[in-house]
Write a protein that holds these residues in place. Structure first.
Motif, PDB file in Angstrom:
ATOM      1  N   ARG A   1     -18.103   7.105   0.139  1.00  0.00           N
ATOM      2  CA  ARG A   1     -17.352   6.335  -0.845  1.00  0.00           C
ATOM      3  C   ARG A   1     -17.423   4.858  -0.484  1.00  0.00           C
ATOM      4  NH1 ARG A   1     -13.804   9.069  -4.538  1.00  0.00           N
ATOM      5  NH2 ARG A   1     -13.997  11.251  -4.112  1.00  0.00           N
TER       6      ARG A   1
ATOM      7  N   ALA B   1     -15.100   2.775  -1.579  1.00  0.00           N
ATOM      8  CA  ALA B   1     -13.748   2.248  -1.658  1.00  0.00           C
ATOM      9  C   ALA B   1     -12.865   2.976  -0.662  1.00  0.00           C
ATOM     10  CB  ALA B   1     -13.201   2.412  -3.061  1.00  0.00           C
TER      11      ALA B   1
ATOM     12  N   SER C   1     -14.604 -10.459  -8.602  1.00  0.00           N
ATOM     13  CA  SER C   1     -13.977  -9.438  -7.745  1.00  0.00           C
ATOM     14  C   SER C   1     -13.467  -8.266  -8.570  1.00  0.00           C
ATOM     15  CB  SER C   1     -12.818 -10.051  -6.952  1.00  0.00           C
ATOM     16  OG  SER C   1     -13.275 -11.091  -6.147  1.00  0.00           O
ATOM     17  N   LEU C   2     -12.844  -8.560  -9.696  1.00  0.00           N
ATOM     18  CA  LEU C   2     -12.373  -7.485 -10.573  1.00  0.00           C
ATOM     19  C   LEU C   2     -13.527  -6.634 -11.077  1.00  0.00           C
ATOM     20  CD1 LEU C   2      -9.597  -9.191 -12.736  1.00  0.00           C
ATOM     21  CD2 LEU C   2      -9.310  -7.290 -11.138  1.00  0.00           C
TER      22      LEU C   2
ATOM     23  N   PHE D   1     -16.400  -6.082  -9.598  1.00  0.00           N
ATOM     24  CA  PHE D   1     -16.853  -5.211  -8.514  1.00  0.00           C
ATOM     25  C   PHE D   1     -15.870  -4.072  -8.276  1.00  0.00           C
ATOM     26  CE2 PHE D   1     -19.636  -8.786  -7.128  1.00  0.00           C
ATOM     27  CZ  PHE D   1     -20.814  -8.073  -7.176  1.00  0.00           C
ATOM     28  N   CYS D   2     -14.586  -4.355  -8.388  1.00  0.00           N
ATOM     29  CA  CYS D   2     -13.574  -3.299  -8.251  1.00  0.00           C
ATOM     30  C   CYS D   2     -13.745  -2.252  -9.352  1.00  0.00           C
ATOM     31  CB  CYS D   2     -12.185  -3.926  -8.295  1.00  0.00           C
ATOM     32  SG  CYS D   2     -10.846  -2.749  -8.129  1.00  0.00           S
ATOM     33  N   PHE D   3     -13.961  -2.718 -10.590  1.00  0.00           N
ATOM     34  CA  PHE D   3     -14.169  -1.789 -11.694  1.00  0.00           C
ATOM     35  C   PHE D   3     -15.461  -0.990 -11.524  1.00  0.00           C
ATOM     36  CE2 PHE D   3     -11.440  -4.717 -14.453  1.00  0.00           C
ATOM     37  CZ  PHE D   3     -10.340  -3.907 -14.329  1.00  0.00           C
TER      38      PHE D   3
ATOM     39  N   ILE E   1     -11.567   2.857 -17.255  1.00  0.00           N
ATOM     40  CA  ILE E   1     -12.141   1.810 -16.404  1.00  0.00           C
ATOM     41  C   ILE E   1     -13.182   1.006 -17.176  1.00  0.00           C
ATOM     42  CG2 ILE E   1     -13.535   1.402 -14.328  1.00  0.00           C
ATOM     43  CD1 ILE E   1     -12.136   3.994 -13.207  1.00  0.00           C
TER      44      ILE E   1
ATOM     45  N   ALA F   1     -11.843  -3.657   6.080  1.00  0.00           N
ATOM     46  CA  ALA F   1     -11.181  -4.271   4.927  1.00  0.00           C
ATOM     47  C   ALA F   1      -9.940  -5.039   5.357  1.00  0.00           C
ATOM     48  CB  ALA F   1     -10.816  -3.194   3.905  1.00  0.00           C
TER      49      ALA F   1
ATOM     50  N   CYS G   1     -12.478  -7.452 -19.120  1.00  0.00           N
ATOM     51  CA  CYS G   1     -12.663  -8.385 -18.008  1.00  0.00           C
ATOM     52  C   CYS G   1     -13.957  -9.183 -18.168  1.00  0.00           C
ATOM     53  CB  CYS G   1     -12.655  -7.615 -16.688  1.00  0.00           C
ATOM     54  SG  CYS G   1     -12.800  -8.639 -15.227  1.00  0.00           S
TER      55      CYS G   1
ATOM     56  N   ILE H   1     -16.908  -0.048  -8.711  1.00  0.00           N
ATOM     57  CA  ILE H   1     -16.682   0.981  -7.689  1.00  0.00           C
ATOM     58  C   ILE H   1     -15.792   2.085  -8.239  1.00  0.00           C
ATOM     59  CG2 ILE H   1     -15.602   1.419  -5.450  1.00  0.00           C
ATOM     60  CD1 ILE H   1     -16.571  -1.443  -4.677  1.00  0.00           C
ATOM     61  N   SER H   2     -14.726   1.696  -8.935  1.00  0.00           N
ATOM     62  CA  SER H   2     -13.826   2.701  -9.523  1.00  0.00           C
ATOM     63  C   SER H   2     -14.548   3.549 -10.564  1.00  0.00           C
ATOM     64  CB  SER H   2     -12.621   2.018 -10.163  1.00  0.00           C
ATOM     65  OG  SER H   2     -11.890   1.309  -9.204  1.00  0.00           O
TER      66      SER H   2
END
Length: 171
Positions: A14, A16, A53-54, A56-58, A74, A22, A81, A60-61
């Motif tokens: 994973r 995340a 950053s958002l 990249f977060c989305f 997502i 981190a 975004c 990964i999610s």
């Protein structure tokens, strides 16, 4: 009776989750002199970094989502975004040109891509551009304190949107 797993079986990796790296990275960023120095400056790049950053977060999610409902939720937040990020800084298009085909490919491979989904993602993406409605209104009311140019005309609005003041116009 218990079943034994083969020794070669490994759980999927994973991207995340919590971890010492981190925590260390977040802690170092939090006490960075440069971060605090630039935190008092109103500049577009800070918000740009938030949107990247958002995204990249989305990503990964979206990658690790377990079902179609999670992926759709997502994907819609990611589309919004993307639109908001493009309102802030046009160079985000370099990320979006890679992200959008990847998301469509993932949805297609899960047999979740349909015309209805494309339209709803497009609506979310376009909704991200709604802050641009404020420009001509505030210019007309003469309340645009930090905006360059006159956005009451279509030509002035296009000059601002295409960043012609900075030599990046496509016209």
């Amino acid at each position: 009776m218990t079943t034994l797993r083969p020794l070669c079986h490994k759980p999927p990796a994973r991207l995340a989750g919590p971890g010492p790296g981190a925590v260390l990275a977040g802690g170092l960023f939090a006490v960075s002199r440069l971060s605090w120095q630039w935190s008092m400056v109103a500049e577009v790049f800070t918000l740009y970094n938030l949107f990247v950053s958002l995204l990249f977060c989305f990503i990964i999610s979206f990658q690790v989502a377990e079902n179609a409902t999670q992926r759709m939720k997502i994907a819609h937040w990611g589309a919004l975004c993307c639109g908001l990020g493009l309102c802030n800084q046009h160079t985000l298009v370099l990320y979006i040109l890679v992200i959008i085909p990847w998301v469509f490919h993932r949805l297609y491979s899960h047999k979740e891509l349909s015309l209805r989904i494309l339209v709803s993602l497009g609506v979310c993406f376009i909704a991200g551009f709604l802050p641009y409605i404020y420009l001509p209104i505030s210019s007309y009311l003469n309340t645009a304190r930090w905006s360059w140019g006159d956005q009451t005309t279509l030509s002035g609005l296009l000059t601002h949107l295409l960043r012609a003041e900075y030599g990046t116009s496509l016209r």
